[in-house]
Write an enzyme that holds these catalytic residues in place. Structure first.
Site, PDB file in Angstrom:
ATOM      1  N   ASN A  78       0.829  -1.222   0.000  1.00 37.95           N
ATOM      2  CA  ASN A  78       0.000   0.000   0.000  1.00 37.95           C
ATOM      3  C   ASN A  78       0.860   1.267   0.000  1.00 37.95           C
ATOM      4  O   ASN A  78       0.331   2.374   0.044  1.00 37.95           O
ATOM      5  CB  ASN A  78      -0.986   0.002   1.173  1.00 37.95           C
ATOM      6  CG  ASN A  78      -0.284   0.073   2.522  1.00 37.95           C
ATOM      7  OD1 ASN A  78       0.936   0.210   2.594  1.00 37.95           O
ATOM      8  ND2 ASN A  78      -1.053  -0.023   3.588  1.00 37.95           N
TER       9      ASN A  78
ATOM     10  N   GLY B  57       6.561   1.728   2.354  1.00 36.81           N
ATOM     11  CA  GLY B  57       7.412   1.405   1.197  1.00 36.81           C
ATOM     12  C   GLY B  57       7.433   2.599   0.240  1.00 36.81           C
ATOM     13  O   GLY B  57       6.678   3.558   0.427  1.00 36.81           O
TER      14      GLY B  57
ATOM     15  N   ALA C  37       4.228  -7.416   4.628  1.00 34.97           N
ATOM     16  CA  ALA C  37       3.465  -6.199   4.921  1.00 34.97           C
ATOM     17  C   ALA C  37       3.022  -6.162   6.378  1.00 34.97           C
ATOM     18  O   ALA C  37       2.299  -7.047   6.835  1.00 34.97           O
ATOM     19  CB  ALA C  37       2.237  -6.141   4.006  1.00 34.97           C
ATOM     20  N   ALA C  38       3.474  -5.148   7.105  1.00 29.28           N
ATOM     21  CA  ALA C  38       3.128  -5.034   8.526  1.00 29.28           C
ATOM     22  C   ALA C  38       3.576  -3.689   9.053  1.00 29.28           C
ATOM     23  O   ALA C  38       4.431  -3.033   8.457  1.00 29.28           O
ATOM     24  CB  ALA C  38       3.844  -6.137   9.320  1.00 29.28           C
TER      25      ALA C  38
ATOM     26  N   ASN D 100      -3.492  -3.772  11.232  1.00 31.53           N
ATOM     27  CA  ASN D 100      -2.619  -3.985  10.060  1.00 31.53           C
ATOM     28  C   ASN D 100      -1.969  -5.360  10.072  1.00 31.53           C
ATOM     29  O   ASN D 100      -1.837  -5.997   9.030  1.00 31.53           O
ATOM     30  CB  ASN D 100      -1.505  -2.935  10.007  1.00 31.53           C
ATOM     31  CG  ASN D 100      -2.056  -1.575   9.620  1.00 31.53           C
ATOM     32  OD1 ASN D 100      -3.215  -1.452   9.240  1.00 31.53           O
ATOM     33  ND2 ASN D 100      -1.234  -0.554   9.730  1.00 31.53           N
TER      34      ASN D 100
ATOM     35  N   TYR E  23       3.324  -4.993  19.208  1.00 30.90           N
ATOM     36  CA  TYR E  23       3.949  -5.440  17.955  1.00 30.90           C
ATOM     37  C   TYR E  23       4.260  -6.939  18.031  1.00 30.90           C
ATOM     38  O   TYR E  23       3.820  -7.726  17.191  1.00 30.90           O
ATOM     39  CB  TYR E  23       5.227  -4.631  17.692  1.00 30.90           C
ATOM     40  CG  TYR E  23       6.090  -5.214  16.604  1.00 30.90           C
ATOM     41  CD1 TYR E  23       5.627  -5.288  15.291  1.00 30.90           C
ATOM     42  CD2 TYR E  23       7.359  -5.718  16.884  1.00 30.90           C
ATOM     43  CE1 TYR E  23       6.405  -5.845  14.294  1.00 30.90           C
ATOM     44  CE2 TYR E  23       8.149  -6.266  15.886  1.00 30.90           C
ATOM     45  CZ  TYR E  23       7.670  -6.326  14.594  1.00 30.90           C
ATOM     46  OH  TYR E  23       8.441  -6.887  13.608  1.00 30.90           O
TER      47      TYR E  23
ATOM     48  N   LYS F 295       2.331 -10.299  16.151  1.00 35.30           N
ATOM     49  CA  LYS F 295       3.038 -11.293  15.332  1.00 35.30           C
ATOM     50  C   LYS F 295       2.854 -12.700  15.908  1.00 35.30           C
ATOM     51  O   LYS F 295       2.750 -13.680  15.168  1.00 35.30           O
ATOM     52  CB  LYS F 295       4.529 -10.947  15.242  1.00 35.30           C
ATOM     53  CG  LYS F 295       4.813  -9.658  14.457  1.00 35.30           C
ATOM     54  CD  LYS F 295       5.022  -9.948  12.984  1.00 35.30           C
ATOM     55  CE  LYS F 295       5.285  -8.703  12.176  1.00 35.30           C
ATOM     56  NZ  LYS F 295       5.698  -8.959  10.809  1.00 35.30           N
TER      57      LYS F 295
ATOM     58  N   PHE G 203      16.099 -11.469  13.989  1.00 29.72           N
ATOM     59  CA  PHE G 203      16.700 -10.632  15.021  1.00 29.72           C
ATOM     60  C   PHE G 203      16.946  -9.248  14.376  1.00 29.72           C
ATOM     61  O   PHE G 203      16.087  -8.764  13.659  1.00 29.72           O
ATOM     62  CB  PHE G 203      17.906 -11.353  15.637  1.00 29.72           C
ATOM     63  CG  PHE G 203      17.413 -12.438  16.592  1.00 29.72           C
ATOM     64  CD1 PHE G 203      16.698 -13.535  16.115  1.00 29.72           C
ATOM     65  CD2 PHE G 203      17.565 -12.310  17.959  1.00 29.72           C
ATOM     66  CE1 PHE G 203      16.157 -14.488  16.979  1.00 29.72           C
ATOM     67  CE2 PHE G 203      17.041 -13.255  18.834  1.00 29.72           C
ATOM     68  CZ  PHE G 203      16.338 -14.338  18.347  1.00 29.72           C
TER      69      PHE G 203
ATOM     70  N   GLY H  45      11.358  -0.418  27.058  1.00 32.20           N
ATOM     71  CA  GLY H  45      11.036  -1.680  26.383  1.00 32.20           C
ATOM     72  C   GLY H  45      12.224  -2.386  25.735  1.00 32.20           C
ATOM     73  O   GLY H  45      12.050  -3.433  25.129  1.00 32.20           O
TER      74      GLY H  45
HETATM   75  N1  UFG Z   1      19.631   2.300  19.737  1.00 29.01           N
HETATM   76  C1  UFG Z   1      20.279   3.424  20.184  1.00 29.01           C
HETATM   77  N2  UFG Z   1      20.061   4.594  19.519  1.00 29.01           N
HETATM   78  C2  UFG Z   1      19.236   4.696  18.435  1.00 29.01           C
HETATM   79  C3  UFG Z   1      18.587   3.526  17.977  1.00 29.01           C
HETATM   80  C4  UFG Z   1      18.793   2.352  18.658  1.00 29.01           C
HETATM   81  O1  UFG Z   1      21.033   3.376  21.164  1.00 29.01           O
HETATM   82  O2  UFG Z   1      19.084   5.798  17.883  1.00 29.01           O
HETATM   83  C5  UFG Z   1      19.858   1.024  20.432  1.00 29.01           C
HETATM   84  C6  UFG Z   1      18.581   0.477  21.049  1.00 29.01           C
HETATM   85  O3  UFG Z   1      18.378   1.004  22.326  1.00 29.01           O
HETATM   86  C7  UFG Z   1      18.858  -1.026  21.031  1.00 29.01           C
HETATM   87  C8  UFG Z   1      19.740  -1.226  19.806  1.00 29.01           C
HETATM   88  O4  UFG Z   1      20.270   0.064  19.497  1.00 29.01           O
HETATM   89  O5  UFG Z   1      19.576  -1.377  22.161  1.00 29.01           O
HETATM   90  C9  UFG Z   1      18.978  -1.742  18.599  1.00 29.01           C
HETATM   91  O6  UFG Z   1      17.834  -0.937  18.388  1.00 29.01           O
HETATM   92  P1  UFG Z   1      16.974  -0.952  17.043  1.00 29.01           P
HETATM   93  O7  UFG Z   1      15.918   0.092  17.202  1.00 29.01           O
HETATM   94  O8  UFG Z   1      17.879  -0.849  15.876  1.00 29.01           O
HETATM   95  O9  UFG Z   1      16.352  -2.403  17.031  1.00 29.01           O
HETATM   96  P2  UFG Z   1      15.481  -3.157  18.148  1.00 29.01           P
HETATM   97  O10 UFG Z   1      16.375  -4.173  18.769  1.00 29.01           O
HETATM   98  O11 UFG Z   1      14.795  -2.237  19.050  1.00 29.01           O
HETATM   99  O12 UFG Z   1      14.337  -3.792  17.252  1.00 29.01           O
HETATM  100  C10 UFG Z   1      14.584  -4.754  16.269  1.00 29.01           C
HETATM  101  C11 UFG Z   1      13.545  -4.624  15.156  1.00 29.01           C
HETATM  102  C12 UFG Z   1      12.164  -4.869  15.693  1.00 29.01           C
HETATM  103  C13 UFG Z   1      12.132  -6.200  16.370  1.00 29.01           C
HETATM  104  C14 UFG Z   1      13.219  -6.309  17.394  1.00 29.01           C
HETATM  105  C15 UFG Z   1      13.271  -7.711  17.918  1.00 29.01           C
HETATM  106  O13 UFG Z   1      13.615  -3.343  14.591  1.00 29.01           O
HETATM  107  O14 UFG Z   1      11.234  -4.859  14.645  1.00 29.01           O
HETATM  108  O15 UFG Z   1      14.489  -6.014  16.826  1.00 29.01           O
HETATM  109  O16 UFG Z   1      13.537  -7.647  19.248  1.00 29.01           O
HETATM  110  F1  UFG Z   1      10.943  -6.372  16.987  1.00 29.01           F
END
Ligand code: UFG
Length: 332
Positions: free
Chosen positions: A31, A35, A79-80, A97, A146, A150, A174, A289
């Site tokens: 959609n 993207g 898509a999500a 969604n 989220y 899933k 991951f 979180g």
């Molecule tokens: N981080 C920072 N600064 C930023 C962005 C991220 O320090 O600007 C840190 C976060 O705190 C975290 C690590 O970098 O410790 C990774 O963060 P991301 O946001 O890159 O990824 P996440 O681990 O939060 O999330 C990813 C996917 C999600 C999925 C999750 C699975 O993006 O969709 O892994 O746990 F759900």
């Protein structure tokens, strides 16, 4: 022909390129809420007659039903909505969604006698880990809407297999990094929250400083540990999963990660080293979180799908950097 939902997005577009390279015909259903049409144009340029694009929404039953031409013999479903924080403040969007959208998709599959689907699930379905590395038997107790949306889909897929014979492979990713080696696509979110693009953007976007979220975790340098898997390696996992289903494989689920963890500081250092630039950063409080550690045990994917991650973190960051440069040139 394979129907790829969300094929105009980050991971989906890499998968489409790999499918096209292998001679598959691909129909992308997207959609374009996150993207990009530019990505679709690139895919079209690459795939030519083997590629078609349908602009449509999974929440519109007629649109998704119409996407099932006679040629479709399998679905790869990306898509999500996929932002953890957003899901905590707007859960309705995530259940609608992700869950309702997938329900419509599975029902269209039933109606059109399509019985194979590869689904992009997530490590977020595990919640706060009770042991590291995380294998597929780790309890699934997601801590945000989220991850919950899933997990609900995973459970629905089991029921749809039992009752209607729809076989699914759920890939629990991951942290995904990197870009296409030919730079036709890469990570491109209008609201960027992910670590590597955020670090790299601090080089290009005026007044942007990378924030390290939390330095007081119980890890080797106080910052969070994640398992970073290359996006092209991840695309390969989808192809292997689809082929597994084509060969009659049963419904199953696999972790897609590297078995290795890196801290936020390590990723930042890698980016500084690879770009050769001094990247502005500051220490910020923990992000709500974020679990301290998430590292995959990928043994099952290796054994059953014969998948192995091949690209190094260095390669992932190098391609992400080249892509980010290109993206910023386009904008300016
Ligand atoms: N981080 C920072 N600064 C930023 C962005 C991220 O320090 O600007 C840190 C976060 O705190 C975290 C690590 O970098 O410790 C990774 O963060 P991301 O946001 O890159 O990824 P996440 O681990 O939060 O999330 C990813 C996917 C999600 C999925 C999750 C699975 O993006 O969709 O892994 O746990 F759900």
């Amino acid at each position: 022909m394979i129907l790829v939902t969300g094929g105009a997005g980050y991971i989906g577009s890499h998968l489409v390129l790999e499918l096209l390279k292998r001679g598959y015909k691909v129909s992308v259903f997207d959609n374009l809420s996150t993207g990009h049409i530019e990505t679709v144009n690139k895919l079209k340029e690459t795939g030519k007659k083997n590629f078609e694009f349908i602009k449509g929404d999974l929440n519109n039953k007629n649109e998704i039903n119409a996407a099932f031409s006679k040629e479709i013999n399998g679905v790869i479903h990306f898509a999500a909505s996929a932002l953890v924080y957003e899901s905590t403040v707007n859960p309705a969007k995530y259940y609608e969604n992700n869950f309702c959208g997938t329900l419509n998709l599975l029902n269209s599959m039933r109606e059109n006698n399509v019985s194979k689907i590869v689904f992009s699930s997530t490590a977020a379905t595990y919640g706060e880990p009770i042991k590291i590395p995380i294998d597929e038997n780790h309890p699934q107790n997601p801590i945000n809407p989220y991850g919950k949306s899933k997990l609900m889909i995973e459970k629905m897929m089991d029921d749809y297999d039992m009752a209607y014979g729809i076989k699914s492979v759920r890939l629990r990713y991951f942290n995904v990094v990197g870009a296409d080696s030919k730079f036709r696509t890469g990570e491109w979110h209008d609201m960027e929250t992910h670590i590597v693009p955020n670090i790299l953007k601090s080089l290009f976007v005026k007044n942007q400083t990378f924030k390290i979220f939390g330095t007081d975790y119980d890890t080797k340098d106080g910052t969070c540990v994640r398992d970073y898997v290359n996006v092209e390696d991840l695309a390969q996992a989808h192809i292997l999963a689809f082929e597994y289903l084509q060969k009659g494989g049963k419904t199953d689920f696999f972790n897609i990660g590297t078995n290795e963890g890196n801290t936020v500081r390590e990723i930042f250092e890698y980016c500084s080293m690879i770009t050769g630039k001094k990247i502005p950063f500051e220490i910020a409080p923990r992000r709500k979180g974020d679990p301290a550690r998430l590292v995959a045990d990928n043994k099952k994917a290796k054994e059953i799908l014969k998948w192995t991650p091949k690209k190094t973190l260095k390669e992932s960051i190098q391609t992400a950097y080249e892509w980010e440069k290109q993206l910023n040139l386009q904008k300016n």
